[in-house]
Design a protein around this motif. Sequence first.
Motif, mmCIF file in Angstrom:
data_model
loop_
_atom_site.group_PDB
_atom_site.id
_atom_site.type_symbol
_atom_site.label_atom_id
_atom_site.label_comp_id
_atom_site.label_asym_id
_atom_site.label_seq_id
_atom_site.Cartn_x
_atom_site.Cartn_y
_atom_site.Cartn_z
ATOM 1 N N ARG A 8 58.550 8.106 -23.517
ATOM 2 C CA ARG A 8 57.792 9.363 -23.622
ATOM 3 C C ARG A 8 56.404 9.234 -23.047
ATOM 4 O O ARG A 8 55.806 10.200 -22.639
ATOM 5 C CB ARG A 8 57.702 9.780 -25.080
ATOM 6 N N ARG A 9 55.847 8.070 -23.014
ATOM 7 C CA ARG A 9 54.504 7.877 -22.478
ATOM 8 C C ARG A 9 54.511 7.657 -20.977
ATOM 9 O O ARG A 9 53.486 7.414 -20.373
ATOM 10 C CB ARG A 9 53.839 6.685 -23.141
ATOM 11 N N GLY A 10 55.642 7.738 -20.342
ATOM 12 C CA GLY A 10 55.711 7.579 -18.901
ATOM 13 C C GLY A 10 55.788 6.141 -18.447
ATOM 14 O O GLY A 10 55.623 5.850 -17.279
ATOM 15 N N GLU A 11 56.014 5.228 -19.371
ATOM 16 C CA GLU A 11 56.118 3.818 -19.007
ATOM 17 C C GLU A 11 57.579 3.450 -18.822
ATOM 18 O O GLU A 11 58.417 3.749 -19.654
ATOM 19 C CB GLU A 11 55.494 2.944 -20.092
ATOM 20 N N GLN A 12 57.856 2.811 -17.693
ATOM 21 C CA GLN A 12 59.216 2.365 -17.460
ATOM 22 C C GLN A 12 59.446 1.103 -18.260
ATOM 23 O O GLN A 12 58.582 0.235 -18.350
ATOM 24 C CB GLN A 12 59.447 2.095 -15.974
ATOM 25 N N ASP A 18 54.245 4.029 -15.436
ATOM 26 C CA ASP A 18 54.840 4.792 -14.339
ATOM 27 C C ASP A 18 53.705 5.292 -13.441
ATOM 28 O O ASP A 18 52.885 6.109 -13.857
ATOM 29 C CB ASP A 18 55.648 5.959 -14.903
ATOM 30 N N VAL A 19 53.645 4.825 -12.223
ATOM 31 C CA VAL A 19 52.567 5.156 -11.292
ATOM 32 C C VAL A 19 52.538 6.655 -10.989
ATOM 33 O O VAL A 19 51.472 7.265 -10.918
ATOM 34 C CB VAL A 19 52.701 4.339 -9.987
ATOM 35 N N LEU A 24 49.943 12.041 -11.571
ATOM 36 C CA LEU A 24 49.994 13.412 -12.063
ATOM 37 C C LEU A 24 48.867 13.651 -13.060
ATOM 38 O O LEU A 24 48.165 14.668 -12.990
ATOM 39 C CB LEU A 24 51.347 13.705 -12.717
ATOM 40 N N THR A 25 48.652 12.718 -13.971
ATOM 41 C CA THR A 25 47.582 12.836 -14.959
ATOM 42 C C THR A 25 46.228 12.924 -14.273
ATOM 43 O O THR A 25 45.389 13.755 -14.631
ATOM 44 C CB THR A 25 47.617 11.644 -15.938
#
Length: 144
Positions: A8-12, A18-19, A24-25
């Motif tokens: 959920r935090r965008g970490e693979q 996650d780059v 995007l952020t």
Amino acid sequence: MRAGAVSRRGEQQGSGPDVNRERLTYCVLSLVGHRVTVKLRNNTYEGLFHSCALESDNAVTLRYARQPPQGEAPSGEVISTLIIPWKDILQVSAAGVQPLQQEVSRFKRGGFQTDTEISAAAGIGGSRELVPWQGEGDIAHEGC
């Protein structure tokens, strides 16, 4: 989670952040406070970019949004706060937005600055002679 899945935090899983999510952020943060145009499937709104939910509900919030004038038609009424779900958005655009790094570097010129230093950096005049203010009569005590 399975290998290569995104949390959920965008970490693979197993490979760090996650780059693309970080990019995007960064882009979203650059838009905060700027005038943007949001194109939907059958409408267009413009307003101040207020916030963006990147987690569960995925929505963009505009402040003081309105539909821009089209042809001879006037612009729409101002909507104080407009929340638009991502699923309805086709495009978000903004003109003249500086990347955050340039914005931050403008304010990090050695910490605290006096008014004189700020004026000099902005190119506003040099030194000038101060003249005492002289009012017309004693206004504070008239009519008491």
